[in-house]
Design a protein around this motif. Structure first.
Motif, short mmCIF file in Angstrom:
data_model
loop_
_atom_site.label_atom_id
_atom_site.label_comp_id
_atom_site.label_asym_id
_atom_site.label_seq_id
_atom_site.Cartn_x
_atom_site.Cartn_y
_atom_site.Cartn_z
N ASP A 163 8.59 1.79 7.89
CA ASP A 163 7.73 2.11 6.74
C ASP A 163 6.65 3.06 7.23
O ASP A 163 5.66 2.63 7.82
CB ASP A 163 7.13 0.84 6.14
N ASN A 170 13.77 -0.66 -5.52
CA ASN A 170 12.53 -0.39 -6.24
C ASN A 170 11.96 0.93 -5.72
O ASN A 170 11.55 1.02 -4.55
CB ASN A 170 11.54 -1.54 -6.04
N SER A 171 11.91 1.94 -6.55
CA SER A 171 11.47 3.27 -6.10
C SER A 171 10.01 3.32 -5.66
O SER A 171 9.59 4.28 -5.02
CB SER A 171 11.72 4.30 -7.20
N LYS A 172 9.22 2.30 -5.98
CA LYS A 172 7.81 2.27 -5.55
C LYS A 172 7.68 1.86 -4.08
O LYS A 172 6.64 2.07 -3.48
CB LYS A 172 7.01 1.32 -6.43
N GLU A 173 8.73 1.26 -3.52
CA GLU A 173 8.69 0.84 -2.11
C GLU A 173 9.23 1.96 -1.24
O GLU A 173 10.15 2.67 -1.64
CB GLU A 173 9.48 -0.45 -1.93
N THR A 174 8.67 2.11 -0.04
CA THR A 174 8.99 3.28 0.78
C THR A 174 9.70 2.95 2.09
O THR A 174 10.01 3.85 2.85
CB THR A 174 7.69 4.04 1.13
#
Length: 102
Positions: free
Chosen positions: A14, A63-67
């Protein structure tokens, strides 16, 4: 049917932060781990992911908000004879110790 242990090592990435982690799958003797097995194992650890790169076994969050990314670096499969008969108890203990998530 005998089961084999499949331990896979993966990197949690991350941004600048990286952790080396491991997970365990129990497989029937007659098959190798599949992408679905890895996705299910990651889900049990609290990572809902999809395959991003099949050649390098890299997974990305659904979930596109998680990287973060999960990169499988090593897969070890042990013979069915080595598996303890009480793997359900072992799994319950591991679940309890990690509180449901890593």
């Amino acid at each position: 049917m005998a089961l084999r242990e499949c331990i896979f090592h993966f990197k949690f990435i991350d941004g600048p932060h990286t952790k080396m982690l491991r997970a365990l799958i129990f497989l029937p003797d007659d098959r190798q781990p599949s992408i679905k097995d890895f996705i299910a194992a990651f889900a049990q650890l609290g990572y809902n992911v999809k395959l991003e790169n099949e050649q390098d076994l890299i997974f990305a969050p659904t979930n596109s908000k998680e990287t973060y990314k999960l990169d499988i670096t090593k897969i070890e499969i042990k013979g069915g004879e080595e598996l303890p008969q009480h793997d359900g108890e072992l799994r319950a203990i591991i679940e309890h110790l990690r509180g449901g998530k890593w």
